[in-house]
Enzyme design. Structure first.
Site, PDB file in Angstrom:
ATOM      1  N   SER A  14      -6.315   3.354   4.310  1.00 30.42           N
ATOM      2  CA  SER A  14      -5.587   2.527   3.523  1.00 30.42           C
ATOM      3  C   SER A  14      -6.574   1.730   2.600  1.00 30.42           C
ATOM      4  O   SER A  14      -6.462   0.541   2.199  1.00 30.42           O
ATOM      5  CB  SER A  14      -4.431   1.610   3.825  1.00 30.42           C
ATOM      6  N   LYS A  30       2.984   6.521   4.909  1.00 28.45           N
ATOM      7  CA  LYS A  30       2.153   5.551   4.424  1.00 28.45           C
ATOM      8  C   LYS A  30       2.838   4.250   4.780  1.00 28.45           C
ATOM      9  O   LYS A  30       3.916   3.780   4.286  1.00 28.45           O
ATOM     10  CB  LYS A  30       2.012   5.359   3.033  1.00 28.45           C
ATOM     11  N   LYS A  74       0.060   3.847  -2.592  1.00 29.31           N
ATOM     12  CA  LYS A  74      -1.112   4.746  -2.603  1.00 29.31           C
ATOM     13  C   LYS A  74      -0.279   6.139  -2.763  1.00 29.31           C
ATOM     14  O   LYS A  74      -1.018   7.099  -2.751  1.00 29.31           O
ATOM     15  CB  LYS A  74      -1.874   4.669  -1.368  1.00 29.31           C
ATOM     16  N   SER A 109       0.962  -1.230  -0.010  1.00 31.26           N
ATOM     17  CA  SER A 109       0.033  -0.010   0.056  1.00 31.26           C
ATOM     18  C   SER A 109       0.897   1.199   0.046  1.00 31.26           C
ATOM     19  O   SER A 109       0.123   2.261   0.039  1.00 31.26           O
ATOM     20  CB  SER A 109      -0.826  -0.125   1.125  1.00 31.26           C
TER      21      SER A 109
END
Length: 324
Positions: free
Chosen positions: A159, A275, A105, A102
């Protein structure tokens, strides 16, 4: 989109320096070779392109000849970069191709912020139905109507893979079309050892990056005030309507434990935000920004840690080098 193509046409000038100076990493089995990507990219560009000799000024550089730092880091790759001094403070396998999960992202958010209208209403479609085991969601449903800005919070804080898919289809008409935008933006900012096939990071052998490329992408995203605002938010409440026009409310919490206070920052450092990312193939990952008491900012990344506990241990160990 016109703005995107203009900026991409200028930014691709940086590619040749990275190919020559930063190596190609260790490679993943079945990965899309950089040489092939370069050949395809040239075909996509109008007119001729040139070398951008001054590209590296203002950026940290990592080469395969750099001495790796292994002390206190069990993860496969890790690095700390100084945005103020443009120095690579430490690195371990920073050029090795790995799966980002993730952390993907960050690129999705960068493309959405730069080329989207954050106040535009977006209707969630069937693409938001994601049933893959282990997928993280912000629990939006087909027919829901949110702003692109709200979707950014759903993307980055809990997320939400469903938010990522919705952003992709809204902006490019398809997941594949948005992945093309992501790859063009990555090349434009010099992240030449990355290849994206989706906006959320669910596993695909052709979806990969390096710790160094993640630094390039993240430091570019930090130039956007909205990105800083989103990643630095602890809790966010989204008010929107469903397909029947009925009001809905969701509250999302940041997945970065340094922002929520679950993990203490080393003394003398403040978390800007970042993140997380986790899949079975990628392990546990985190990229984040921090700053010291003098206001100097740093980007740090850990990739393929054994688990979440090890991830935060490794991250704390490497950013402590900055605080000392």
């Amino acid at each position: 989109m016109n703005q995107f193509h203009r900026i991409f046409g200028m930014g691709v000038l940086s590619i040749s320096l990275l190919l020559a100076g930063c190596g190609q990493g260790q490679g993943l089995e079945g990965a899309y070779p950089a040489k092939e990507r370069m050949e395809e990219l040239v075909l996509l560009l109008p007119g001729q392109y040139q070398r951008a000799e001054p590209f590296a000024s203002g950026l940290c550089i990592v080469t395969e000849d750099d001495q790796a730092f292994d002390g206190g880091v069990d993860a496969e790759a890790a690095a700390v970069f100084s945005l103020a001094d443009h120095q690579t403070i430490l690195q371990k396998h920073a050029l090795e191709r790995l799966y980002p999960a993730s952390m993907t992202k960050v690129m999705t958010a960068l493309v959405a912020i730069r080329y989207g209208d954050l106040q535009e209403k977006v209707t969630v479609g069937q693409e938001a139905i994601i049933t893959e085991e282990g997928a993280t969601l912000c629990h939006i449903k087909p027919g829901d109507s949110l702003t692109l800005e709200q979707l950014l919070y759903g993307l980055m804080m809990p997320s939400g893979n469903d938010a990522g898919a919705t952003i992709a289809v809204h902006m490019a008409g398809s997941i594949e079309g948005f992945a093309d935008m992501m790859n063009r933006e990555a090349w434009a900012i010099g992240a030449t050892d990355s290849h994206f096939v989706n906006p959320h990071g669910l596993h695909d052998v052709q979806h990969y990056t390096t710790a160094y490329d993640m630094y390039l992408i993240f430091q570019e995203a930090l130039k956007e005030p909205m990105f800083r605002k989103v990643i630095g938010t602890d809790v966010y409440t989204a008010d929107y309507v469903d397909g029947q026009g009925q009001p809905k409310t969701q509250t999302w919490k940041n997945s970065n434990q340094y922002i929520t206070g679950q993990q203490p920052m080393p003394e003398g450092l403040i978390a800007i935000g970042g993140k997380t990312g986790t899949t079975r193939a990628a392990g546990s990952c985190l990229i984040m920004g921090s700053k010291d008491g003098q206001g100097k900012e740093y980007v740090s990344v850990v990739m393929k840690a054994e688990n979440r506990q090890k991830l935060y241990e490794d991250m704390t160990n490497i950013i402590r080098k900055v605080a000392n």
